[in-house]
Write a protein that holds these residues in place. Structure first.
Motif, PDB file in Angstrom:
ATOM      1  N   ARG A  22      17.012 -33.088  -5.257  1.00 30.41           N
ATOM      2  CA  ARG A  22      16.118 -32.675  -4.170  1.00 30.41           C
ATOM      3  C   ARG A  22      15.995 -33.762  -3.095  1.00 30.41           C
ATOM      4  O   ARG A  22      15.868 -33.447  -1.910  1.00 30.41           O
ATOM      5  N   TYR A  40      18.106 -42.552  -8.757  1.00 33.94           N
ATOM      6  CA  TYR A  40      16.937 -41.699  -8.536  1.00 33.94           C
ATOM      7  C   TYR A  40      16.148 -41.526  -9.826  1.00 33.94           C
ATOM      8  O   TYR A  40      16.719 -41.491 -10.914  1.00 33.94           O
ATOM      9  N   GLU A  86       5.403 -45.687  -8.712  1.00 33.54           N
ATOM     10  CA  GLU A  86       6.633 -45.423  -9.440  1.00 33.54           C
ATOM     11  C   GLU A  86       7.833 -45.455  -8.506  1.00 33.54           C
ATOM     12  O   GLU A  86       7.733 -45.147  -7.318  1.00 33.54           O
ATOM     13  N   LYS A 146       7.536 -30.316  -3.797  1.00 33.72           N
ATOM     14  CA  LYS A 146       6.589 -29.715  -4.737  1.00 33.72           C
ATOM     15  C   LYS A 146       5.237 -30.396  -4.583  1.00 33.72           C
ATOM     16  O   LYS A 146       5.172 -31.562  -4.159  1.00 33.72           O
ATOM     17  N   ASP A 179      14.357 -39.120 -12.383  1.00 34.63           N
ATOM     18  CA  ASP A 179      14.819 -37.790 -12.788  1.00 34.63           C
ATOM     19  C   ASP A 179      14.109 -36.655 -12.042  1.00 34.63           C
ATOM     20  O   ASP A 179      14.719 -35.635 -11.710  1.00 34.63           O
ATOM     21  N   SER A 180      12.829 -36.832 -11.753  1.00 36.93           N
ATOM     22  CA  SER A 180      12.037 -35.749 -11.166  1.00 36.93           C
ATOM     23  C   SER A 180      12.458 -35.386  -9.743  1.00 36.93           C
ATOM     24  O   SER A 180      12.073 -34.336  -9.234  1.00 36.93           O
ATOM     25  N   VAL A 181      13.250 -36.236  -9.075  1.00 38.45           N
ATOM     26  CA  VAL A 181      13.653 -35.933  -7.701  1.00 38.45           C
ATOM     27  C   VAL A 181      15.152 -35.710  -7.558  1.00 38.45           C
ATOM     28  O   VAL A 181      15.632 -35.380  -6.470  1.00 38.45           O
ATOM     29  N   LYS A 182      15.889 -35.872  -8.644  1.00 36.19           N
ATOM     30  CA  LYS A 182      17.346 -35.693  -8.578  1.00 36.19           C
ATOM     31  C   LYS A 182      17.686 -34.278  -8.113  1.00 36.19           C
ATOM     32  O   LYS A 182      17.116 -33.296  -8.592  1.00 36.19           O
ATOM     33  N   GLU A 227       3.508 -31.794  -6.715  1.00 35.30           N
ATOM     34  CA  GLU A 227       3.496 -33.045  -7.483  1.00 35.30           C
ATOM     35  C   GLU A 227       4.210 -34.195  -6.780  1.00 35.30           C
ATOM     36  O   GLU A 227       4.174 -35.331  -7.261  1.00 35.30           O
ATOM     37  N   ASP A 228       4.866 -33.926  -5.667  1.00 36.31           N
ATOM     38  CA  ASP A 228       5.455 -35.000  -4.864  1.00 36.31           C
ATOM     39  C   ASP A 228       4.417 -35.652  -3.945  1.00 36.31           C
ATOM     40  O   ASP A 228       4.716 -36.650  -3.277  1.00 36.31           O
TER      41      ASP A 228
END
Length: 123
Positions: A66, A59, A46, A86, A61-64, A88-89
């Protein structure tokens, strides 16, 4: 030939930070967009973040908020600063670059990938 080499991955606790680097080398005329992708076990690769030559960023959305992508055009490098990591990263992170390169008088433009660097975030 063109090569992309990533560095900076590793093991970090949740909430920690890592900085990934990617260096492009070879017979490079220009580099357009650069970016970072990731692939977790059992999942598709991804997009994480991209940056144009002029510095415009995008970016997932899940990393915006950070992660921050940046580049040094003079050094043909792209970076990914990852904060507040996290679990999940956790994934293999790949560098991608759209490069115009040459071989003799032959010029071509295409995307190149690095070999990937592992990022593991423990809870």
């Amino acid at each position: 030939q063109v090569q992309l080499v990533e560095s900076g991955g590793g093991l970090v606790q949740a909430g920690g930070s890592l900085r990934l680097s990617c260096a492009a080398s070879g017979r490079i005329l220009s580099i357009n967009a650069m970016g970072w992708y990731r692939q977790a076990p059992g999942k598709q690769r991804e997009l994480v973040a991209t940056i144009t030559r002029s510095g415009r960023t995008n970016y997932v959305d899940s990393v915006k908020g950070r992660f921050t992508i940046s580049r040094d055009n003079a050094k043909n490098m792209v970076y990914l600063q990852m904060n507040s990591l996290k679990p999940e990263d956790t994934a293999v992170y790949y560098c991608n670059a759209q490069i115009t390169d040459y071989s003799g008088s032959y010029v071509s433009s295409r995307g190149y990938w690095g070999q990937g660097t592992q990022v593991t975030v423990s809870s």
